[in-house]
Design a protein around this motif. Sequence first.
Motif, PDB file in Angstrom:
ATOM      1  N   ALA A  58     123.749-131.736  10.628  1.00  0.00           N
ATOM      2  CA  ALA A  58     122.512-131.048  10.982  1.00  0.00           C
ATOM      3  C   ALA A  58     121.411-132.029  11.373  1.00  0.00           C
ATOM      4  CB  ALA A  58     122.047-130.181   9.804  1.00  0.00           C
ATOM      5  N   PHE A  59     121.547-133.297  10.917  1.00  0.00           N
ATOM      6  CA  PHE A  59     120.449-134.230  11.204  1.00  0.00           C
ATOM      7  C   PHE A  59     120.880-135.672  11.433  1.00  0.00           C
ATOM      8  CE2 PHE A  59     121.174-134.575   6.695  1.00  0.00           C
ATOM      9  CZ  PHE A  59     120.907-135.889   6.368  1.00  0.00           C
ATOM     10  N   HIS A  60     122.102-136.068  11.093  1.00  0.00           N
ATOM     11  CA  HIS A  60     122.369-137.509  11.084  1.00  0.00           C
ATOM     12  C   HIS A  60     122.457-138.122  12.474  1.00  0.00           C
ATOM     13  CE1 HIS A  60     126.515-136.842  12.117  1.00  0.00           C
ATOM     14  NE2 HIS A  60     126.869-138.081  11.858  1.00  0.00           N
ATOM     15  N   VAL A  61     123.075-137.440  13.440  1.00  0.00           N
ATOM     16  CA  VAL A  61     123.097-137.985  14.800  1.00  0.00           C
ATOM     17  C   VAL A  61     121.702-137.930  15.439  1.00  0.00           C
ATOM     18  CG1 VAL A  61     124.021-137.714  17.129  1.00  0.00           C
ATOM     19  CG2 VAL A  61     125.548-137.554  15.154  1.00  0.00           C
ATOM     20  N   PRO A  62     120.981-136.794  15.344  1.00  0.00           N
ATOM     21  CA  PRO A  62     119.591-136.807  15.824  1.00  0.00           C
ATOM     22  C   PRO A  62     118.750-137.902  15.184  1.00  0.00           C
ATOM     23  CG  PRO A  62     120.308-134.552  15.478  1.00  0.00           C
ATOM     24  CD  PRO A  62     121.402-135.432  14.937  1.00  0.00           C
ATOM     25  N   LEU A  63     118.959-138.153  13.896  1.00  0.00           N
ATOM     26  CA  LEU A  63     118.221-139.209  13.212  1.00  0.00           C
ATOM     27  C   LEU A  63     118.549-140.570  13.806  1.00  0.00           C
ATOM     28  CD1 LEU A  63     116.578-140.417  10.812  1.00  0.00           C
ATOM     29  CD2 LEU A  63     118.717-140.324   9.485  1.00  0.00           C
ATOM     30  N   PHE A  64     119.813-140.851  14.006  1.00  0.00           N
ATOM     31  CA  PHE A  64     120.246-142.138  14.555  1.00  0.00           C
ATOM     32  C   PHE A  64     119.658-142.346  15.948  1.00  0.00           C
ATOM     33  CE2 PHE A  64     123.757-145.140  15.846  1.00  0.00           C
ATOM     34  CZ  PHE A  64     123.465-146.104  14.901  1.00  0.00           C
ATOM     35  N   VAL A  65     119.661-141.278  16.748  1.00  0.00           N
ATOM     36  CA  VAL A  65     119.091-141.358  18.088  1.00  0.00           C
ATOM     37  C   VAL A  65     117.583-141.567  18.020  1.00  0.00           C
ATOM     38  CG1 VAL A  65     118.730-140.085  20.242  1.00  0.00           C
ATOM     39  CG2 VAL A  65     120.943-139.951  19.076  1.00  0.00           C
ATOM     40  N   ALA A  66     116.911-140.865  17.107  1.00  0.00           N
ATOM     41  CA  ALA A  66     115.456-140.989  16.984  1.00  0.00           C
ATOM     42  C   ALA A  66     115.049-142.392  16.553  1.00  0.00           C
ATOM     43  CB  ALA A  66     114.924-139.958  15.986  1.00  0.00           C
ATOM     44  N   LEU A 255     117.964-124.546  20.552  1.00  0.00           N
ATOM     45  CA  LEU A 255     116.553-124.795  20.282  1.00  0.00           C
ATOM     46  C   LEU A 255     116.263-124.717  18.787  1.00  0.00           C
ATOM     47  CD1 LEU A 255     113.624-125.227  21.135  1.00  0.00           C
ATOM     48  CD2 LEU A 255     113.436-122.745  21.466  1.00  0.00           C
ATOM     49  N   GLY A 256     116.805-123.692  18.128  1.00  0.00           N
ATOM     50  CA  GLY A 256     116.577-123.546  16.693  1.00  0.00           C
ATOM     51  C   GLY A 256     117.125-124.725  15.905  1.00  0.00           C
ATOM     52  N   LEU A 257     118.350-125.165  16.255  1.00  0.00           N
ATOM     53  CA  LEU A 257     118.948-126.302  15.565  1.00  0.00           C
ATOM     54  C   LEU A 257     118.186-127.593  15.864  1.00  0.00           C
ATOM     55  CD1 LEU A 257     122.733-125.490  16.122  1.00  0.00           C
ATOM     56  CD2 LEU A 257     121.432-125.293  13.979  1.00  0.00           C
ATOM     57  N   MET A 258     117.636-127.680  17.063  1.00  0.00           N
ATOM     58  CA  MET A 258     116.868-128.857  17.440  1.00  0.00           C
ATOM     59  C   MET A 258     115.572-128.937  16.634  1.00  0.00           C
ATOM     60  SD  MET A 258     115.879-129.952  21.335  1.00  0.00           S
ATOM     61  CE  MET A 258     117.449-129.294  21.879  1.00  0.00           C
ATOM     62  N   LEU A 259     114.874-127.824  16.528  1.00  0.00           N
ATOM     63  CA  LEU A 259     113.636-127.801  15.745  1.00  0.00           C
ATOM     64  C   LEU A 259     113.918-128.104  14.276  1.00  0.00           C
ATOM     65  CD1 LEU A 259     111.868-124.697  17.345  1.00  0.00           C
ATOM     66  CD2 LEU A 259     111.424-127.122  17.795  1.00  0.00           C
ATOM     67  N   LEU A 260     115.027-127.561  13.773  1.00  0.00           N
ATOM     68  CA  LEU A 260     115.419-127.870  12.399  1.00  0.00           C
ATOM     69  C   LEU A 260     115.682-129.360  12.243  1.00  0.00           C
ATOM     70  CD1 LEU A 260     116.341-127.112   9.528  1.00  0.00           C
ATOM     71  CD2 LEU A 260     118.622-126.662  10.479  1.00  0.00           C
ATOM     72  N   ALA A 261     116.359-129.960  13.227  1.00  0.00           N
ATOM     73  CA  ALA A 261     116.664-131.389  13.155  1.00  0.00           C
ATOM     74  C   ALA A 261     115.394-132.230  13.180  1.00  0.00           C
ATOM     75  CB  ALA A 261     117.586-131.780  14.308  1.00  0.00           C
ATOM     76  N   PHE A 262     114.404-131.829  13.977  1.00  0.00           N
ATOM     77  CA  PHE A 262     113.128-132.554  13.973  1.00  0.00           C
ATOM     78  C   PHE A 262     112.535-132.567  12.562  1.00  0.00           C
ATOM     79  CE2 PHE A 262     112.424-131.283  18.664  1.00  0.00           C
ATOM     80  CZ  PHE A 262     112.973-132.473  19.108  1.00  0.00           C
ATOM     81  N   ALA A 263     112.537-131.397  11.925  1.00  0.00           N
ATOM     82  CA  ALA A 263     111.986-131.294  10.569  1.00  0.00           C
ATOM     83  C   ALA A 263     112.798-132.125   9.580  1.00  0.00           C
ATOM     84  CB  ALA A 263     111.947-129.828  10.129  1.00  0.00           C
ATOM     85  N   LEU A 264     114.126-132.117   9.734  1.00  0.00           N
ATOM     86  CA  LEU A 264     114.980-132.867   8.824  1.00  0.00           C
ATOM     87  C   LEU A 264     114.815-134.374   9.011  1.00  0.00           C
ATOM     88  CD1 LEU A 264     118.210-130.686   9.039  1.00  0.00           C
ATOM     89  CD2 LEU A 264     116.632-130.836   7.100  1.00  0.00           C
ATOM     90  N   ILE A 265     114.602-134.810  10.244  1.00  0.00           N
ATOM     91  CA  ILE A 265     114.349-136.234  10.490  1.00  0.00           C
ATOM     92  C   ILE A 265     113.096-136.673   9.736  1.00  0.00           C
ATOM     93  CG2 ILE A 265     113.634-137.908  12.250  1.00  0.00           C
ATOM     94  CD1 ILE A 265     115.435-136.364  14.227  1.00  0.00           C
ATOM     95  N   MET A 266     112.042-135.875   9.851  1.00  0.00           N
ATOM     96  CA  MET A 266     110.803-136.205   9.148  1.00  0.00           C
ATOM     97  C   MET A 266     111.021-136.184   7.635  1.00  0.00           C
ATOM     98  SD  MET A 266     108.658-136.899  11.477  1.00  0.00           S
ATOM     99  CE  MET A 266     107.194-136.995  10.446  1.00  0.00           C
ATOM    100  N   ALA A 267     111.749-135.176   7.154  1.00  0.00           N
ATOM    101  CA  ALA A 267     112.010-135.089   5.716  1.00  0.00           C
ATOM    102  C   ALA A 267     112.825-136.284   5.238  1.00  0.00           C
ATOM    103  CB  ALA A 267     112.741-133.781   5.401  1.00  0.00           C
ATOM    104  N   PHE A 268     113.805-136.671   6.022  1.00  0.00           N
ATOM    105  CA  PHE A 268     114.624-137.840   5.673  1.00  0.00           C
ATOM    106  C   PHE A 268     113.763-139.090   5.554  1.00  0.00           C
ATOM    107  CE2 PHE A 268     116.809-141.664   7.078  1.00  0.00           C
ATOM    108  CZ  PHE A 268     117.922-141.692   6.245  1.00  0.00           C
ATOM    109  N   LEU A 269     112.897-139.315   6.537  1.00  0.00           N
ATOM    110  CA  LEU A 269     112.052-140.514   6.524  1.00  0.00           C
ATOM    111  C   LEU A 269     111.085-140.496   5.341  1.00  0.00           C
ATOM    112  CD1 LEU A 269     111.320-140.865  10.345  1.00  0.00           C
ATOM    113  CD2 LEU A 269     112.876-142.244   8.950  1.00  0.00           C
ATOM    114  N   LEU A 270     110.677-139.299   4.915  1.00  0.00           N
ATOM    115  CA  LEU A 270     109.820-139.203   3.735  1.00  0.00           C
ATOM    116  C   LEU A 270     110.558-139.627   2.466  1.00  0.00           C
ATOM    117  CD1 LEU A 270     108.036-135.775   4.382  1.00  0.00           C
ATOM    118  CD2 LEU A 270     107.042-138.057   4.640  1.00  0.00           C
TER     119      LEU A 270
END
Length: 374
Positions: A58-66, A255-270
Amino acid sequence: MDLMSARVAGRPHVKKRRVPLWDNARWIAITLVVMGHAILKLINGSDVAYEAYLFIYAFHVPLFVAVSGYFARSGPLGTRQLHRLITDIVFPYVVFETIWTLLRWLLGGEFNLDYSSASWTLWFLISLLAWRLMLPFIVLLRYPLLISILISIGAGYIASIDGTFALSRTLGLLPFFVFGWKLRQWKLTARWLALGVGKVWRWRVAALTLFSALLGVITLNVDALRTLKIRQFLLYSEAYPTFGYDQLWAGGIRLGLMLLAFALIMAFLLLVPRSTTWFTALGSATMYIYLLHSFLLFPLRESGVLGGVQPAWVLPALLLLSVLISVLLSLPIVKRLFRPVIEPRVRWLFRRHESTHTGTIVLPPMDPPSAEQA
């Protein structure tokens, strides 16, 4: 391979102070990548493994890319930066794609050297090259993040956009690369590091709540998520029609999964430790982990030993194995052995003079490759 901070051409090299937060984030992110690959063979025979897989993807590949986007240059690419794209991305891609082709051939497959179809994890190098080249143009636009989201959603409707030169993933994951770049523009790191402990833990409780809610939703709806083929959406590797979504609203799921991933990236970094930890120093070796871990997992994936229903202990064992692999491939000896193919010094590849419309100019010697990777 930027996954590394680019130096400014023409300025003397000054070693930048590394920020523990980002080295911690890099290493945890790449370890999650290894985990996702390690447990893949279990997901058909185990709901628990499928739940863990969806949670990670749900977030690890988007996180790596970000994270890669965070350290990318958005200015015009000069000669030195173009040299680095060749040495840090193109050269390792050609080398490792050739190795994978030879390995498949030695194991009885056909010899088919096709650089347009990336083997296993190598799609990331192609996509990274494309994102680095695209970013200076995208940031000229007024709304780069919004436009990249529209590109990603729109690309999913076109069946001809497939895995050739990793085009489907390049366009599908483009918003996360731009998102990472935006995080740097927003200067959030400095603000976060300046917060007091009390406020930090308030944010972290919110982040933990989000991840807990995600895990709860996945656990309670695992059968429905299988039916909906959410896994295919999370891979960003296929157009919607290729896995049964011909409806116009299919883009809404992305789009929904993308918005969720944005939120999860921020949560992960926190949640990432802000100070130095035992694994902070390992954060400089993520490209080594990314390119080499697949060779260690290949026997498990291809031998059939993980097929079918497995005992309950196999899943946690593979997750632990993933951590050990990540630590092993972060060791200095691994970097020394594989630096010639992952961070090559190929000055012989470039001519010493650059042609211009007024003649030639002598290029300054290239700095040795940096080990600062995401």
